[in-house]
Structure formats: structure tokens, C-alpha cells
Design a protein around this motif. Sequence first.
Motif, mmCIF file in Angstrom:
data_model
loop_
_atom_site.group_PDB
_atom_site.id
_atom_site.type_symbol
_atom_site.label_atom_id
_atom_site.label_comp_id
_atom_site.label_asym_id
_atom_site.label_seq_id
_atom_site.Cartn_x
_atom_site.Cartn_y
_atom_site.Cartn_z
ATOM 1 N N ASN A 88 0.841 -1.207 0.000
ATOM 2 C CA ASN A 88 0.000 0.000 0.000
ATOM 3 C C ASN A 88 0.869 1.247 0.000
ATOM 4 O O ASN A 88 2.061 1.198 0.290
ATOM 5 C CB ASN A 88 -0.842 0.063 1.289
ATOM 6 N N LEU B 121 3.020 4.462 0.067
ATOM 7 C CA LEU B 121 4.321 4.800 -0.517
ATOM 8 C C LEU B 121 5.082 3.550 -0.937
ATOM 9 O O LEU B 121 5.763 3.556 -1.967
ATOM 10 C CB LEU B 121 5.135 5.599 0.511
ATOM 11 N N ASP C 71 4.871 -7.889 3.128
ATOM 12 C CA ASP C 71 3.876 -7.063 3.822
ATOM 13 C C ASP C 71 2.943 -7.986 4.602
ATOM 14 O O ASP C 71 2.753 -9.145 4.234
ATOM 15 C CB ASP C 71 3.075 -6.259 2.788
ATOM 16 N N CYS D 43 4.663 -11.115 5.353
ATOM 17 C CA CYS D 43 5.748 -10.859 6.294
ATOM 18 C C CYS D 43 5.360 -9.772 7.287
ATOM 19 O O CYS D 43 4.912 -8.696 6.897
ATOM 20 C CB CYS D 43 6.966 -10.401 5.476
ATOM 21 N N ASP D 44 5.508 -10.088 8.545
ATOM 22 C CA ASP D 44 5.394 -9.066 9.584
ATOM 23 C C ASP D 44 6.826 -8.670 9.942
ATOM 24 O O ASP D 44 7.583 -9.508 10.460
ATOM 25 C CB ASP D 44 4.661 -9.661 10.797
ATOM 26 N N VAL D 45 7.186 -7.421 9.673
ATOM 27 C CA VAL D 45 8.604 -7.048 9.830
ATOM 28 C C VAL D 45 9.087 -7.118 11.271
ATOM 29 O O VAL D 45 10.289 -7.132 11.522
ATOM 30 C CB VAL D 45 8.908 -5.634 9.261
ATOM 31 N N ASN E 239 10.711 0.008 4.039
ATOM 32 C CA ASN E 239 9.634 1.006 4.040
ATOM 33 C C ASN E 239 8.578 0.795 5.109
ATOM 34 O O ASN E 239 7.959 1.770 5.551
ATOM 35 C CB ASN E 239 8.978 0.988 2.646
ATOM 36 N N TYR F 292 7.336 8.077 17.296
ATOM 37 C CA TYR F 292 7.482 8.177 15.836
ATOM 38 C C TYR F 292 8.720 9.003 15.498
ATOM 39 O O TYR F 292 9.571 8.593 14.703
ATOM 40 C CB TYR F 292 6.220 8.782 15.203
ATOM 41 N N LYS G 248 12.202 7.821 13.624
ATOM 42 C CA LYS G 248 12.617 8.378 12.333
ATOM 43 C C LYS G 248 13.955 9.118 12.441
ATOM 44 O O LYS G 248 14.805 9.001 11.566
ATOM 45 C CB LYS G 248 11.511 9.267 11.760
ATOM 46 N N PRO H 256 9.725 11.094 3.390
ATOM 47 C CA PRO H 256 8.504 11.635 2.793
ATOM 48 C C PRO H 256 7.809 12.667 3.683
ATOM 49 O O PRO H 256 7.834 12.570 4.916
ATOM 50 C CB PRO H 256 7.596 10.413 2.633
ATOM 51 N N TYR I 14 3.777 14.343 4.085
ATOM 52 C CA TYR I 14 2.447 13.731 3.967
ATOM 53 C C TYR I 14 2.203 13.325 2.516
ATOM 54 O O TYR I 14 2.424 14.122 1.605
ATOM 55 C CB TYR I 14 1.357 14.720 4.348
ATOM 56 N N GLY I 15 1.725 12.102 2.333
ATOM 57 C CA GLY I 15 1.644 11.603 0.960
ATOM 58 C C GLY I 15 0.245 11.301 0.482
ATOM 59 O O GLY I 15 -0.607 10.850 1.241
ATOM 60 N N THR J 259 -2.405 7.799 1.581
ATOM 61 C CA THR J 259 -1.835 6.547 2.078
ATOM 62 C C THR J 259 -2.602 6.203 3.364
ATOM 63 O O THR J 259 -3.431 6.980 3.828
ATOM 64 C CB THR J 259 -0.327 6.665 2.375
ATOM 65 N N LYS J 260 -2.325 5.034 3.912
ATOM 66 C CA LYS J 260 -3.155 4.583 5.044
ATOM 67 C C LYS J 260 -2.494 4.801 6.394
ATOM 68 O O LYS J 260 -2.976 4.288 7.409
ATOM 69 C CB LYS J 260 -3.483 3.098 4.854
HETATM 70 N N1 LIG Z 1 2.370 8.851 4.209
HETATM 71 C C1 LIG Z 1 3.000 9.766 4.894
HETATM 72 O O1 LIG Z 1 2.471 10.841 5.119
HETATM 73 C C2 LIG Z 1 4.399 9.502 5.383
HETATM 74 C C3 LIG Z 1 5.176 10.599 5.756
HETATM 75 C C4 LIG Z 1 6.456 10.367 6.222
HETATM 76 C C5 LIG Z 1 6.965 9.082 6.276
HETATM 77 N N2 LIG Z 1 6.192 8.046 5.900
HETATM 78 C C6 LIG Z 1 6.784 6.705 6.007
HETATM 79 O O2 LIG Z 1 6.581 5.976 4.821
HETATM 80 C C7 LIG Z 1 6.402 4.586 5.117
HETATM 81 C C8 LIG Z 1 5.117 4.092 4.472
HETATM 82 O O3 LIG Z 1 4.033 4.890 4.910
HETATM 83 P P1 LIG Z 1 2.624 4.897 4.162
HETATM 84 O O4 LIG Z 1 2.047 6.238 4.373
HETATM 85 O O5 LIG Z 1 2.763 4.364 2.801
HETATM 86 O O6 LIG Z 1 1.833 3.873 5.080
HETATM 87 P P2 LIG Z 1 0.582 2.925 4.711
HETATM 88 O O7 LIG Z 1 -0.038 2.646 6.026
HETATM 89 O O8 LIG Z 1 -0.242 3.508 3.623
HETATM 90 O O9 LIG Z 1 1.292 1.610 4.156
HETATM 91 C C9 LIG Z 1 2.150 0.889 5.002
HETATM 92 C C10 LIG Z 1 2.265 -0.535 4.531
HETATM 93 O O10 LIG Z 1 3.106 -1.192 5.475
HETATM 94 C C11 LIG Z 1 2.479 -2.387 5.900
HETATM 95 N N3 LIG Z 1 2.880 -2.702 7.265
HETATM 96 C C12 LIG Z 1 2.574 -2.066 8.416
HETATM 97 N N4 LIG Z 1 3.098 -2.702 9.472
HETATM 98 C C13 LIG Z 1 3.771 -3.765 8.975
HETATM 99 C C14 LIG Z 1 4.514 -4.823 9.559
HETATM 100 N N5 LIG Z 1 4.663 -4.939 10.891
HETATM 101 N N6 LIG Z 1 5.064 -5.731 8.733
HETATM 102 C C15 LIG Z 1 4.908 -5.670 7.403
HETATM 103 N N7 LIG Z 1 4.191 -4.708 6.798
HETATM 104 C C16 LIG Z 1 3.638 -3.774 7.569
HETATM 105 C C17 LIG Z 1 0.983 -2.139 5.789
HETATM 106 O O11 LIG Z 1 0.265 -3.349 5.674
HETATM 107 C C18 LIG Z 1 0.929 -1.279 4.530
HETATM 108 O O12 LIG Z 1 0.818 -2.061 3.376
HETATM 109 C C19 LIG Z 1 6.444 4.479 6.642
HETATM 110 O O13 LIG Z 1 7.743 4.103 7.055
HETATM 111 C C20 LIG Z 1 6.132 5.878 7.101
HETATM 112 O O14 LIG Z 1 6.662 6.172 8.365
HETATM 113 C C21 LIG Z 1 4.921 8.216 5.456
#
Ligand SMILES: NC(=O)c1ccc[n+]([C@@H]2O[C@H](COP(=O)([O-])OP(=O)(O)OC[C@H]3O[C@@H](n4cnc5c(N)ncnc54)[C@H](O)[C@@H]3O)[C@@H](O)[C@H]2O)c1
Length: 332
Positions: free
Chosen positions: A33, A35, A54, A75-77, A103, A183, A187, A213, A215-216, A235-236
Motif C-alpha cells: 500500500n 508509498l 507485507d 511478512c510481519d517485519v 519502508n 514516531y 525516524k 517523505p 504527507y503523501g 496513504t493509510k
Molecule cells: N504517508 C506519509 O504521510 C508519510 C510521511 C512520512 C513518512 N512516511 C513513512 O513511509 C512509510 C510508508 O508509509 P505509508 O504512508 O505508505 O503507510 P501505509 O499505512 O499507507 O502503508 C504501510 C504498509 O506497510 C504495511 N505494514 C505495516 N506494518 C507492517 C509490519 N509490521 N510488517 C509488514 N508490513 C507492515 C501495511 O500493511 C501497509 O501495506 C512508513 O515508514 C512511514 O513512516 C509516510
Amino acid sequence: MPGSTPETPINCDVDFDSSNVAGKTAVVTGGANGLGEAYVRALHAAKANVFIGDMNQEDGGKLASELTGTQFIKCDVTKWEDQLRLFQEAEAKAGKIHYVVANAGIASNDDVFSFDGPDSTPTEPRLNIIDVNMRGVLYTVKLAMHYFIKLNGKTPSPSQVDTCLILIGSGAAFLDVPRGPQYSGTKWGIRGVMHSLRRTAHFYGSRVNMLSPWYGTLTPSLTPHDPNWSRYVRTKILTEASFDHVENCGVQMATTQDAGQALLRLLSDTSINGRSLFISPRKWAPRGYLDLNVDEYPGNDLVEEIQADQLRSAPVDLRLFIEKGSKYTMQR
Ligand SMILES: NC(=O)c1ccc[n+]([C@@H]2O[C@H](COP(=O)([O-])OP(=O)(O)OC[C@H]3O[C@@H](n4cnc5c(N)ncnc54)[C@H](O)[C@@H]3O)[C@@H](O)[C@H]2O)c1
């Protein structure tokens, strides 16, 4: 700095050739999902083979079946066995692992920043954000290094192939973000991981860089004044209500598509090591990403002197692993 690029910002306003990415194998955690999906799509478009690790089997499986050559591994990281299996299967199927994008990450209410009331006994905070964003990433780092070293050995040579670990930060990796110490801590911590690895990664033909990133959103080209602004697909990582709130405050979003291009910018230039790109709204960068140049302290002679002292007791020339018992080791 040995193994690192000169202290000049990366020019992000240029076209680049990502043909070197074609045929390479990448592992992307949290790639089902948001990013992560954008990184998967960008890598696939550049003709790389991608393994998505994921927890979300449904979305990950769908994405993998849409993008030919892409594979999903549940996969759960936070679980070492899961990540080990992800890397083992990727190597078994592809033979080599060239790129790893660490990621997977979460943001949620932070129990550390909570007050239980003057008459209550403080409750133990959940450290779930640390578990995913730091423990999970460190597992990924260990595995990425393992497979990179396995591929290239420990001694620099022209026959080593380019490998690259991409760590994912955030604006919260270098800005003040109140009320979220976990958080922000993770980071900022990821920057520490990058700074620790970047001096020695070149011994195993590798690079380590970061994407941070903002906010995306998944939809490009709209502005906050556009009537469709509220129909952005986000994003979620945050709830819809949280994203609504951010947008209503007038904050412009970055796009996940630009994040994908930023990834390719880093992978395509094999001279880039130890650097971070900020995934930015277009108002701050014409292509939606830029080098804020916060990884060095240019012109700060005192910090450079302190840094030199930091390395004095364990010089980079000692290569990757300092033997136990050596005068340079700090282990007991
Ligand atoms: N979207 C933003 O605004 C934003 C801003 C700054 C940084 N980020 C960083 O970017 C990365 C992705 O964020 P996003 O917004 O795409 O998030 P998202 O929630 O849209 O997607 C995250 C994905 O990671 C997976 N995930 C979550 N926990 C997991 C685990 N324990 N094991 C495996 N998979 C797991 C989820 O199932 C999902 O598919 C993160 O590291 C986040 O901190 C996002």
C-alpha cells in the motif's frame, strides 16, 4: 569521507537514466500500500524484479498479480522469522538481491506521550511504533547487509555489483513534531542507522541512502484550492479524518508517484551514498523531491574535528568487522 559522496546537494531537478535498475532484484517491505506500493510500481516500471514483504496479504497479492514478475511474500517485519523467510525466498527465486527498501512503518497514538491523571498510577506505554519502525527496520538492515555481503564479498573490487539499501525517514526525521516522541524517535533514529552504515557500506559494494517523505497522497497535480482536493486518495498511515485535518490546515501534500521517482533517482546514480532526499510537495521542489542537505555540517570545523575524534578509536580503514579482542573493539 571514505565511501561517501561529496558534500554537495544532489541535483533533483534533472532528467536521469534509470536503465541500470532493469533486471535487478529489489525487496520492498510494506510494499502492499501507500508509498511502498509506489516504490514497487516505480521499480517495476524500471524493469526490476520486486519482492513485496507485507502483512496485508490481500492488497500485496493483488498488486503482485497486477505487476508481472512481482512476487508477494507475507511478512510481519517485527518477526525475525518472517523477514528471514522473505529474504531467503527472494534470493532462492532471483539468485541475488540488489536493492532493499525498508519502508514498512506505522504511526499511531503515542502511549509515551500520555498523562494518566494525577490520581492514577502511570500505565506502561505500548512501544508498538518502536517495534515496527525501529526493530523491524534493524532486522531488514541486518538481512540486507547479509545478502549484499554474500553477493559482493567484503573487499572493494571492480567486480562488485551496485547494491543499495534505502531507509525510510520522514519529515519527522529532521523536524520538530510535537506529541509523537516514539514516531519522531524512530525516524531520527533511522538517520542514525544511515549515518552509522554509510562509512563502511562501500566495502561490500553497497550504498545506503534515505527517503524522507512528507504527507503523501496517491493523486498528483491537484492543489488545496482545487474543488477535488478532498477527493485525494491518501496513504493509510493516518486516518482519513487526520488527513482531512492536515489538508484543512492548508498543508500541501507530496505525491506517492514523486516518491517513486525519488527512489529511482537514488538507485540510478551509483555515486550517491549516505544521502537523504525529502519527498516534497511540488511547491518546494519542481519534481516533488529534493536534497535538503541536512546530512552534513558543511563549514562547521568544530563538528568535523569532533567527528574525526569519533573515528580515531575505530577508524573506517579497519574495514567491516573488528575482531573481538582487538585493541579497537569496544566490546567486553
Ligand atoms: N504517508 C506519509 O504521510 C508519510 C510521511 C512520512 C513518512 N512516511 C513513512 O513511509 C512509510 C510508508 O508509509 P505509508 O504512508 O505508505 O503507510 P501505509 O499505512 O499507507 O502503508 C504501510 C504498509 O506497510 C504495511 N505494514 C505495516 N506494518 C507492517 C509490519 N509490521 N510488517 C509488514 N508490513 C507492515 C501495511 O500493511 C501497509 O501495506 C512508513 O515508514 C512511514 O513512516 C509516510
